[in-house]
Design a protein around this motif. Structure first.
Motif, short mmCIF file in Angstrom:
data_model
loop_
_atom_site.label_atom_id
_atom_site.label_comp_id
_atom_site.label_asym_id
_atom_site.label_seq_id
_atom_site.Cartn_x
_atom_site.Cartn_y
_atom_site.Cartn_z
N ARG A 259 -38.32 66.41 56.55
CA ARG A 259 -37.11 66.58 55.74
C ARG A 259 -36.74 65.31 55.00
N GLY A 260 -37.05 64.18 55.61
CA GLY A 260 -36.70 62.92 54.98
C GLY A 260 -37.57 61.79 55.50
N LEU A 261 -37.77 60.79 54.68
CA LEU A 261 -38.53 59.60 55.06
C LEU A 261 -37.61 58.39 54.98
N ILE A 262 -37.72 57.52 55.97
CA ILE A 262 -36.89 56.32 56.04
C ILE A 262 -37.83 55.13 56.17
N VAL A 263 -37.63 54.13 55.36
CA VAL A 263 -38.52 52.96 55.40
C VAL A 263 -37.67 51.69 55.36
N GLU B 192 -50.40 50.41 54.70
CA GLU B 192 -50.51 51.74 55.30
C GLU B 192 -49.29 52.60 54.97
N ILE B 193 -48.11 51.99 55.04
CA ILE B 193 -46.89 52.73 54.74
C ILE B 193 -46.84 53.10 53.26
N LYS B 194 -47.25 52.18 52.39
CA LYS B 194 -47.27 52.48 50.95
C LYS B 194 -48.19 53.66 50.66
N PHE B 195 -49.35 53.71 51.32
CA PHE B 195 -50.28 54.82 51.13
C PHE B 195 -49.67 56.13 51.61
N LEU B 196 -49.00 56.09 52.78
CA LEU B 196 -48.36 57.28 53.34
C LEU B 196 -47.28 57.81 52.39
N LEU C 207 -38.07 51.49 68.86
CA LEU C 207 -39.11 50.55 69.24
C LEU C 207 -38.59 49.12 69.25
N LYS C 208 -39.10 48.32 70.19
CA LYS C 208 -38.74 46.91 70.22
C LYS C 208 -39.24 46.21 68.96
N ASN C 209 -40.43 46.60 68.53
CA ASN C 209 -40.99 46.08 67.27
C ASN C 209 -41.11 47.25 66.30
N PRO C 210 -40.10 47.48 65.47
CA PRO C 210 -40.09 48.66 64.60
C PRO C 210 -41.32 48.78 63.72
N SER C 211 -41.74 50.02 63.50
CA SER C 211 -42.96 50.28 62.73
C SER C 211 -42.75 50.10 61.23
N GLY C 212 -41.52 50.26 60.78
CA GLY C 212 -41.25 50.14 59.35
C GLY C 212 -41.09 51.46 58.63
N VAL C 213 -41.43 52.58 59.31
CA VAL C 213 -41.28 53.89 58.67
C VAL C 213 -40.91 54.92 59.73
N MET C 214 -40.00 55.81 59.36
CA MET C 214 -39.56 56.89 60.23
C MET C 214 -39.45 58.16 59.39
#
Length: 264
Positions: free
Chosen positions: A50-54, A63-67, A93-100
């Motif tokens: 429904r939504g992407l959060i970065v 990797e996130i840019k490609f996604l 996450l303790k070390n956030p992935s950068g994308v949700m």
């Protein structure tokens, strides 16, 4: 794309509640995925979120840019960008992935399960979301089609359970708050439970037809009532001097013994 910099933002508040509260997830029928792998697993099995959060720094990740580029081409809404500090607040996450991703909890009809004889797992009062996630991951890998959870189990759609299951939630049907005794009694196959007092070995059990395995609470095991409802009690042989296996290890042993028998 929209940029969020304030804790007063309504979308930020919604995401914060969804990551923290099981009751909010149930009320809204929504949950949050953290990381490219989980988002890709959802996309492959169910479809677009429904939504992407970065995060702002996540925008620089290849990797996130490609996604984001691929999902944009497929019709996903533009991502919402959060400042890194705000993103850390909503990330489990303790070390956030950068994308949700914000997703709806999938309906059973949307999930394509493994074909073959009926294969189920019954989980009673398992309280550790990491254990539940591990069991689901092994179950999906072994071809389980349905997972039934009693009312005392941890929330299936919590960030920890989702992260540990690595996409298994989207490969089998999950039935929460199930009456496991009724499920066991009505199952048109054999329901097995592992117990330390059983005489029959797992490796002597016939597992090639419709099968269900029942696993209980990490400390107390299965309730007497559910044990009475199962068809057979079996023992997992442990030649080493260990008292027992945890629920996730026992489940994996049982699931993949069935896989072995089907392929023999």
């Amino acid at each position: 794309m929209k940029v969020v910099t304030s804790r007063g933002n309504s979308f930020f508040k919604q995401l914060l509640k969804l990551t923290d509260s099981a009751s909010r997830r149930r009320l809204e029928g929504l949950t949050v995925l953290d990381g490219s792998h989980l988002i890709e697993a959802y996309r492959a099995a169910i479809g677009l979120p429904r939504g992407l959060i970065v995060s702002e720094s996540g925008l620089e990740n290849g990797e996130i840019k490609f996604l984001l580029r691929r999902m944009g081409i497929e019709g996903a809404p533009p991502p919402t960008v959060f400042g890194d500090a705000l993103f850390r607040e909503i990330s489990p996450l303790k070390n956030p992935s950068g994308v949700m991703a914000l997703i709806a909890v999938p309906a059973h009809a949307a999930i394509r399960v493994h074909p073959g004889p009926d294969f189920r797992v019954l989980l009673e009062a398992i309280q550790d979301p990491g254990n539940i996630g591990s069991i689901l991951r092994s179950a999906a890998a072994a071809g389980v089609q349905d997972a039934y959870l009693s009312a005392g189990c941890a929330d299936m759609w919590s960030p920890k359970a989702l992260r540990t299951a690595m996409g298994a939630h989207f490969r089998l049907r999950i039935h929460e708050h199930a009456d496991l005794i009724q499920v066991a009694r009505e199952f048109d196959g054999t329901v097995f439970a592992t117990t330390l007092s059983a005489k029959k070995s797992l490796y002597a059990a016939k597992l090639t037809g419709p099968v269900a395995f029942a696993f209980g609470n990490e400390g107390a095991g299965l309730s007497r009532e559910l044990l009475k409802a199962v068809d057979e009690q079996i023992l997992i042989p442990m030649p080493g001097k260990m008292e027992s296996l945890n629920a996730a290890a026992a489940a994996a042993a049982c699931f993949f013994e069935r896989v072995r028998q089907l392929q023999a």
